[in-house]
Scaffold this active site. Structure first.
Site, PDB file in Angstrom:
ATOM      1  N   ARG A   1       0.839  -1.038   0.452  1.00 12.76           N
ATOM      2  CA  ARG A   1       0.451   0.158  -0.125  1.00 12.76           C
ATOM      3  C   ARG A   1       0.760   1.436  -0.728  1.00 12.76           C
ATOM      4  O   ARG A   1       1.645   1.654   0.983  1.00 12.76           O
ATOM      5  CB  ARG A   1      -1.118  -0.465   1.186  1.00 12.76           C
ATOM      6  CG  ARG A   1      -1.854   0.751   1.399  1.00 12.76           C
ATOM      7  CD  ARG A   1      -2.694   0.593   2.520  1.00 12.76           C
ATOM      8  NE  ARG A   1      -3.977   2.104   2.585  1.00 12.76           N
ATOM      9  CZ  ARG A   1      -4.045   2.539   3.395  1.00 12.76           C
ATOM     10  NH1 ARG A   1      -2.687   2.704   4.736  1.00 12.76           N
ATOM     11  NH2 ARG A   1      -4.727   4.294   3.395  1.00 12.76           N
TER      12      ARG A   1
ATOM     13  N   HIS B   1      -8.836   0.418  10.015  1.00  9.56           N
ATOM     14  CA  HIS B   1      -7.396  -0.050  10.609  1.00  9.56           C
ATOM     15  C   HIS B   1      -7.733   0.083  11.800  1.00  9.56           C
ATOM     16  O   HIS B   1      -8.376   0.563  12.669  1.00  9.56           O
ATOM     17  CB  HIS B   1      -6.536   1.393   9.780  1.00  9.56           C
ATOM     18  CG  HIS B   1      -6.635   2.066   9.071  1.00  9.56           C
ATOM     19  ND1 HIS B   1      -6.401   3.786   8.624  1.00  9.56           N
ATOM     20  CD2 HIS B   1      -7.187   1.391   7.602  1.00  9.56           C
ATOM     21  CE1 HIS B   1      -6.379   3.130   7.405  1.00  9.56           C
ATOM     22  NE2 HIS B   1      -6.496   2.199   6.206  1.00  9.56           N
TER      23      HIS B   1
ATOM     24  N   TRP C   1       1.305  -1.211   8.964  1.00  9.76           N
ATOM     25  CA  TRP C   1       2.120  -0.139   9.211  1.00  9.76           C
ATOM     26  C   TRP C   1       3.786   0.036   9.913  1.00  9.76           C
ATOM     27  O   TRP C   1       2.984  -0.280  11.692  1.00  9.76           O
ATOM     28  CB  TRP C   1       0.720   1.093  10.634  1.00  9.76           C
ATOM     29  CG  TRP C   1       1.736   2.561   9.417  1.00  9.76           C
ATOM     30  CD1 TRP C   1       1.952   2.647  10.131  1.00  9.76           C
ATOM     31  CD2 TRP C   1       1.545   3.064   8.517  1.00  9.76           C
ATOM     32  NE1 TRP C   1       2.770   4.267   9.665  1.00  9.76           N
ATOM     33  CE2 TRP C   1       1.809   4.825   8.428  1.00  9.76           C
ATOM     34  CE3 TRP C   1       0.469   2.983   7.244  1.00  9.76           C
ATOM     35  CZ2 TRP C   1       2.262   5.483   7.820  1.00  9.76           C
ATOM     36  CZ3 TRP C   1       0.544   3.548   6.668  1.00  9.76           C
ATOM     37  CH2 TRP C   1       1.373   4.984   6.731  1.00  9.76           C
TER      38      TRP C   1
END
Length: 352
Positions: free
Chosen positions: A101, A245, A303
């Site tokens: 991403r 998320h 992340w």
């Protein structure tokens, strides 16, 4: 996730408990125009259009153009802030990922990722046999973060770089906008998301569209959860993938399972577009995220590869973009149980 050094890490995800390709593009544009004439719009339900092109959603799953199931197993890369680190895509692939991403920018908050840049990103993703999820970051925290831009503005950006996107439907997912509403004004998420989808379809984009949740991506108000069906039904192509998320709001396996299965039970496609092993708003249960997505056959994108700042440097998976310098989080993510190396399968479009 917020940008490095520019957005206070405590501002996002505050803890709350509410417990011929050209011909195809022309066809899509004509279908969008016809829908508009017929009265379809952001507030109306449209019938599915022609057969899906490339990556698409069907029956609550993300599929490749040939119908093969594809489960995202990748990492977020902060390209907009570190444009000289695109070689990291090769390293990410070598660590086992099947997707990445990539952070882009409209030019409103950070330097613009122009058409040539987007084209290069897509080319590098393909060269490294990665499915490319492109996200525009300037929308982060809209309504609460003063500098953030709307999803409508993000849609204009995607249309402006469409030359780098059209024809790449087998390889690219378009993520409408990162964390497009903060904890204020999130009630607009449904209408704003439907409007952005309608705008892109009318412009001829046939890619799978990924829709991030509001509330800094964590949907603690269940706004996306409640309205996902209406958003999915508004897509004339029937090809919207939802993205949650998971940071401090999701600190127990029960909460993670409850949220994800609410989508799978409804036949709605969902992926975990971001998550970490720690955060300023609480301690997410990363083990449960990775285990449950495996059990449910859902995608995840961790992340992030490197380059974090503003107090969340612990979310770096490698230090200073050096693949030989894995952090504890990086080792857990890439090499641990239910991690990338153990679960990622290359897209069949690359021969996987």
């Amino acid at each position: 996730m917020s940008a490095p050094r520019t957005t206070p890490p405590t501002a996002r995800g505050r803890r709350r408990r509410g417990r011929t390709r050209t011909g195809r593009a022309l066809l899509a544009a004509l279908l969008g125009l016809a829908a508009a004439v017929a009265g379809f719009g952001p507030g109306a339900q449209a019938e599915p259009a022609a057969a899906a092109v490339g990556l698409h959603t069907e029956g609550g799953r993300l599929l490749e153009g040939n119908g093969s199931d594809f489960v995202l197993r990748g990492v977020n890369h902060p390209h907009a802030w570190y444009t000289g680190e695109l070689d990291s895509l090769r390293e990410i692939k070598q660590l086992g990922a099947n997707s990445v991403r990539v952070v882009l920018a409209t030019g409103d908050r950070w330097p613009r990722s122009d058409t040539a840049d987007v084209d290069n990103v897509v080319s590098q993703c393909k060269a490294n046999r990665l499915i490319c999820v492109l996200e525009v970051h300037d929308t982060t925290g809209y309504g609460e973060e003063g500098a953030a831009v709307s999803l409508d503005r993000a849609a204009d950006y995607w249309i402006s770089v469409r030359d780098a996107l059209v024809g790449e439907e087998d390889y690219v997912i378009v993520n409408l906008g990162n964390e497009p509403h903060g904890n204020q004004g999130y009630e607009r998420w449904t209408a704003d998301t439907r409007g952005a989808i309608a705008k892109l379809r009318a412009a001829g984009l046939q890619h799978t569209l990924m829709a991030d949740a509001p509330n800094w991506g964590q949907d603690w108000t269940n706004t996306m959860r409640t309205n996902a069906r209406a958003v999915a039904d508004s897509d004339p192509q029937g090809d919207t993938l939802f993205s949650i998320h998971m940071y401090g709001v999701y600190d127990t396996a029960a909460e993670i399972e409850d949220y994800l299965t609410s989508f799978t039970a409804a036949g709605l496609p969902i992926a975990v577009g971001e998550f970490g092993h720690n955060h300023s708003d609480g301690n997410p249960d990363e083990d449960a995220v990775m285990r449950l997505t495996r059990e449910l056959g859902l995608g995840y994108l961790g992340w992030s590869y490197s380059g974090n700042g503003g107090g969340v440097e612990y979310l770096d998976m490698v230090r200073n973009f050096d693949p030989a310098a894995l952090t504890d989080w990086g080792r857990r993510f890439f090499q641990g149980q239910d991690g990338i190396a153990a679960t990622a399968k290359e897209a069949t479009v690359y021969g996987g």
